[in-house]
Write a protein that holds these residues in place. Structure first.
Motif, PDB file in Angstrom:
ATOM      1  N   TYR A 180      43.883  30.421  39.791  1.00 23.77           N
ATOM      2  CA  TYR A 180      44.192  29.645  40.992  1.00 23.77           C
ATOM      3  C   TYR A 180      44.255  28.170  40.656  1.00 23.77           C
ATOM      4  O   TYR A 180      43.528  27.708  39.774  1.00 23.77           O
ATOM      5  CB  TYR A 180      43.081  29.818  42.035  1.00 23.77           C
ATOM      6  N   ASN A 203      36.617  31.067  42.040  1.00 23.23           N
ATOM      7  CA  ASN A 203      37.668  31.288  43.017  1.00 23.23           C
ATOM      8  C   ASN A 203      37.228  30.486  44.237  1.00 23.23           C
ATOM      9  O   ASN A 203      36.169  30.804  44.790  1.00 23.23           O
ATOM     10  CB  ASN A 203      37.763  32.780  43.351  1.00 23.23           C
ATOM     11  N   ARG A 252      39.351  49.912  42.311  1.00 22.81           N
ATOM     12  CA  ARG A 252      38.132  49.600  43.039  1.00 22.81           C
ATOM     13  C   ARG A 252      36.862  49.955  42.264  1.00 22.81           C
ATOM     14  O   ARG A 252      36.018  50.742  42.736  1.00 22.81           O
ATOM     15  CB  ARG A 252      38.110  50.270  44.439  1.00 22.81           C
ATOM     16  N   ILE A 253      36.704  49.342  41.099  1.00 21.95           N
ATOM     17  CA  ILE A 253      35.462  49.514  40.337  1.00 21.95           C
ATOM     18  C   ILE A 253      34.874  48.141  40.002  1.00 21.95           C
ATOM     19  O   ILE A 253      35.532  47.304  39.376  1.00 21.95           O
ATOM     20  CB  ILE A 253      35.694  50.310  39.026  1.00 21.95           C
ATOM     21  N   ILE A 268      28.419  43.389  45.777  1.00 21.99           N
ATOM     22  CA  ILE A 268      27.824  42.201  46.407  1.00 21.99           C
ATOM     23  C   ILE A 268      27.328  42.558  47.819  1.00 21.99           C
ATOM     24  O   ILE A 268      26.209  42.206  48.212  1.00 21.99           O
ATOM     25  CB  ILE A 268      28.850  41.040  46.452  1.00 21.99           C
ATOM     26  N   GLY A 289      34.330  48.316  43.593  1.00 24.14           N
ATOM     27  CA  GLY A 289      34.727  46.906  43.516  1.00 24.14           C
ATOM     28  C   GLY A 289      33.501  46.017  43.485  1.00 24.14           C
ATOM     29  O   GLY A 289      32.439  46.377  44.022  1.00 24.14           O
ATOM     30  N   ALA A 290      33.662  44.834  42.868  1.00 27.17           N
ATOM     31  CA  ALA A 290      32.569  43.860  42.868  1.00 27.17           C
ATOM     32  C   ALA A 290      32.218  43.494  44.301  1.00 27.17           C
ATOM     33  O   ALA A 290      31.053  43.228  44.625  1.00 27.17           O
ATOM     34  CB  ALA A 290      32.978  42.620  42.079  1.00 27.17           C
ATOM     35  N   LYS A 291      33.214  43.501  45.168  1.00 27.76           N
ATOM     36  CA  LYS A 291      32.966  43.153  46.570  1.00 27.76           C
ATOM     37  C   LYS A 291      31.911  44.083  47.169  1.00 27.76           C
ATOM     38  O   LYS A 291      31.001  43.639  47.865  1.00 27.76           O
ATOM     39  CB  LYS A 291      34.273  43.257  47.367  1.00 27.76           C
ATOM     40  N   TYR A 351      31.670  35.550  50.517  1.00 24.73           N
ATOM     41  CA  TYR A 351      30.224  35.274  50.397  1.00 24.73           C
ATOM     42  C   TYR A 351      29.579  34.971  51.758  1.00 24.73           C
ATOM     43  O   TYR A 351      28.579  35.603  52.125  1.00 24.73           O
ATOM     44  CB  TYR A 351      29.941  34.121  49.438  1.00 24.73           C
ATOM     45  N   TRP A 380      34.313  31.713  47.392  1.00 24.85           N
ATOM     46  CA  TRP A 380      35.149  32.882  47.692  1.00 24.85           C
ATOM     47  C   TRP A 380      34.829  33.324  49.123  1.00 24.85           C
ATOM     48  O   TRP A 380      33.667  33.391  49.513  1.00 24.85           O
ATOM     49  CB  TRP A 380      34.872  34.023  46.711  1.00 24.85           C
ATOM     50  N   ILE A 386      33.330  37.686  37.750  1.00 23.56           N
ATOM     51  CA  ILE A 386      34.537  38.523  37.739  1.00 23.56           C
ATOM     52  C   ILE A 386      35.711  37.891  36.984  1.00 23.56           C
ATOM     53  O   ILE A 386      36.564  38.591  36.465  1.00 23.56           O
ATOM     54  CB  ILE A 386      34.917  38.924  39.184  1.00 23.56           C
ATOM     55  N   TYR A 387      35.745  36.545  36.882  1.00 26.39           N
ATOM     56  CA  TYR A 387      36.856  35.888  36.152  1.00 26.39           C
ATOM     57  C   TYR A 387      36.460  35.504  34.727  1.00 26.39           C
ATOM     58  O   TYR A 387      37.132  34.677  34.095  1.00 26.39           O
ATOM     59  CB  TYR A 387      37.332  34.643  36.919  1.00 26.39           C
ATOM     60  N   SER A 419      38.627  44.612  37.943  1.00 27.32           N
ATOM     61  CA  SER A 419      39.822  44.233  38.717  1.00 27.32           C
ATOM     62  C   SER A 419      40.660  43.169  38.021  1.00 27.32           C
ATOM     63  O   SER A 419      41.872  43.313  37.881  1.00 27.32           O
ATOM     64  CB  SER A 419      39.413  43.690  40.087  1.00 27.32           C
ATOM     65  N   LYS A 420      40.011  42.072  37.633  1.00 23.62           N
ATOM     66  CA  LYS A 420      40.770  40.914  37.144  1.00 23.62           C
ATOM     67  C   LYS A 420      41.036  41.024  35.649  1.00 23.62           C
ATOM     68  O   LYS A 420      42.118  40.707  35.184  1.00 23.62           O
ATOM     69  CB  LYS A 420      40.014  39.613  37.438  1.00 23.62           C
ATOM     70  N   ASP A 468      28.434  35.789  39.981  1.00 21.64           N
ATOM     71  CA  ASP A 468      29.677  36.551  40.115  1.00 21.64           C
ATOM     72  C   ASP A 468      30.600  36.148  38.970  1.00 21.64           C
ATOM     73  O   ASP A 468      31.208  35.080  38.988  1.00 21.64           O
ATOM     74  CB  ASP A 468      30.299  36.239  41.485  1.00 21.64           C
ATOM     75  N   ASN A 502      29.542  31.257  40.873  1.00 26.53           N
ATOM     76  CA  ASN A 502      30.815  31.912  40.548  1.00 26.53           C
ATOM     77  C   ASN A 502      31.595  31.027  39.574  1.00 26.53           C
ATOM     78  O   ASN A 502      32.174  30.026  39.969  1.00 26.53           O
ATOM     79  CB  ASN A 502      31.613  32.134  41.854  1.00 26.53           C
TER      80      ASN A 502
HETATM   81  N1  PMP Z   1      34.387  37.888  43.467  1.00 25.92           N
HETATM   82  C1  PMP Z   1      35.407  37.014  43.470  1.00 25.92           C
HETATM   83  C2  PMP Z   1      35.108  35.579  43.225  1.00 25.92           C
HETATM   84  C3  PMP Z   1      36.711  37.439  43.722  1.00 25.92           C
HETATM   85  O1  PMP Z   1      37.710  36.564  43.720  1.00 25.92           O
HETATM   86  C4  PMP Z   1      36.946  38.802  43.956  1.00 25.92           C
HETATM   87  C5  PMP Z   1      38.355  39.230  44.224  1.00 25.92           C
HETATM   88  N2  PMP Z   1      38.562  40.104  45.184  1.00 25.92           N
HETATM   89  C6  PMP Z   1      35.837  39.676  43.945  1.00 25.92           C
HETATM   90  C7  PMP Z   1      34.577  39.181  43.701  1.00 25.92           C
HETATM   91  C8  PMP Z   1      35.933  41.134  44.241  1.00 25.92           C
HETATM   92  O2  PMP Z   1      36.694  41.827  43.321  1.00 25.92           O
HETATM   93  P1  PMP Z   1      36.779  43.414  43.352  1.00 25.92           P
HETATM   94  O3  PMP Z   1      36.152  43.880  44.622  1.00 25.92           O
HETATM   95  O4  PMP Z   1      38.237  43.719  43.274  1.00 25.92           O
HETATM   96  O5  PMP Z   1      36.036  43.883  42.153  1.00 25.92           O
END
Ligand code: PMP
Ligand code: GLU
Length: 404
Positions: free
Chosen positions: A329, A179, A251-252, A108, A103-105, A132, A129, A210-211, A242-243, A208, A175
């Protein structure tokens, strides 16, 4: 000696993810018999993962891709990521400049663990988000919030950034689309941010993205390392599947950045997880390399839902809801309801009270703005069916009308 449970100092610096906590509360209420619960609190697409991606996972299992993967990611996925960065962002990363995480989480978190020391400062534009500041604090560093405002479309202003930088600043988080605000930064504004950063070579940037694929306005999507290539050696470009591909559970996530930082992230990861799930990595490779129609279909679907939700919430007397340019959102203001009485008779003292009363009274779960550092707002995730969204907006409307 006492056998009392004691938390570590690091753990005492963090709190649970508010988005996950509220979503769990909605699940618990439903399990306890409240069948009227509508959860608009978690940020995840409501689509199923595309079939060709699931097929790639089944194929990987059948082919025995079930052993420990290389720590930084399986080469086929890293190649797909490098190709994606080149194709979509004009960024050229070699395989030693790419890393895959759970996951990006986690990418980070790895980056923060690999670089932060106590006393370091991390600049986080508000609203942010939830993770952070928490990940920053987990590492013993200090989040420094840089306010953005609805009147500026929640975009970071270069002067505000310049003022916030100190000799202790280590990272800036960017970001876009954001988000929770949905704000999307345009190339000129991003270049102006880049100009400030060029004057402060000690500040690194975590972009970031991700969106990335969820943008609805006319603003073409841009990322910092593309707009200001001079900054490339201190930008970590984070993204994930993910998105964009409805793959939250796989979880990648991944990142491109300078080789020394990527190597440091890999070292952290070698001790934390040993690498992301091999099967999910093959699925992610199929997502990035395969047909991309799914991404466009999701974008159009979210765009239509965004229009409907903004339209419905703008009709609520006392509520303002700007139309965001991206993500899934909306971030309306509930400031005019603060200080007034909810239908329960309780006074609404804060945005947190507002969302609690809303959930108790109507069954609609949303997240309070202060969880994202912007009090007086709340976040609605519109990644839900149009029927659910219409019902939720109606309930929000009736609730707000009943506030005295
Ligand atoms: N960055 C932002 C701004 C997010 O909203 C999310 C959502 N969980 C993530 C990172 C992490 O995404 P994930 O771990 O599912 O890749
Ligand atoms: N990013 C999503 C959200 O903001 C998922 C929850 C989380 O990881 O915090 O709702």
């Amino acid at each position: 000696m006492s056998n009392e449970f004691k938390r570590s100092a690091a753990l005492s610096r963090i709190s649970p993810s508010a988005t996950i906590a509220i979503t769990q509360k909605a699940r618990d209420l439903r399990a306890a018999g409240r069948s009227d619960i509508l959860s608009l609190s978690i940020g995840e697409p409501d689509f199923n993962t595309p079939e060709h991606v699931c097929e790639a996972a089944r194929g990987a299992m059948a082919a025995g891709q079930t052993k420990y993967p290389p720590v930084s990611g399986v080469p086929a996925l890293k190649e797909a990521i490098a190709a994606k960065f080149s194709r979509e962002n004009g960024l050229r990363y070699s395989l030693s400049e790419v890393v895959v995480g759970s996951g990006a989480k986690q990418v980070i978190a790895n980056a923060m663990l690999a670089t932060l020391n106590p006393g370091d400062e991390v600049l986080i534009p508000t609203p942010y988000w939830v993770s952070y500041p928490q990940l920053t604090q987990l590492c013993g560093a200090t989040p420094v919030f840089v306010e953005t405002h609805a009147k500026d479309g929640f975009l970071l202003q270069p002067e505000a950034l310049e003022r916030a930088i100190t000799p202790r600043t280590r990272w800036l988080f960017l970001n876009s689309p954001s988000n929770p605000s949905g704000a999307v930064i345009d190339a000129a504004s991003l270049a102006a941010i880049g100009d400030v950063l060029l004057r402060h070579p000690h500040v690194w940037v975590l972009s970031d993205d991700i969106y990335e694929h969820l943008t609805y306005g006319d603003t073409p999507y841009v990322t910092l390392a593309q707009v200001r290539p001079e900054l490339r050696e201190r930008v970590l470009t984070v993204n994930g599947v993910s998105k964009a591909y409805a793959m939250t559970g796989w979880r990648i996530g991944y990142a491109g950045g300078p080789a020394p930082l990527i190597k440091a992230i890999e070292l952290v990861q070698s001790q934390l997880t040993g690498g992301a799930c091999s099967i999910a990595q093959w699925a992610a490779a199929a997502a990035l390399s395969g047909p991309q129609e799914f991404v466009a279909m999701c974008r159009e679907s979210f765009r239509a839902r965004c229009d409907r939700v903004v339209d419905a919430l703008e009709r609520v007397p006392g509520m303002t809801c700007a139309k965001p340019d991206g993500a899934f959102y909306v971030f309306p203001s509930c400031a005019s309801f603060i200080g007034r009485k909810a239908p329960s008779g309780n006074v609404i003292h804060s945005d947190e009270d507002f969302v609690r009363e809303l959930l108790d009274h109507t069954g609609v779960a949303v997240v309070h703005g202060s969880a994202f550092g912007s009090a007086g707002h709340f976040r609605v995730s519109y990644a839900a069916s149009t029927d659910v969204l219409a019902d939720a907006c109606k309930r929000i409307h009736l609730f707000c009308e009943a506030v005295r």
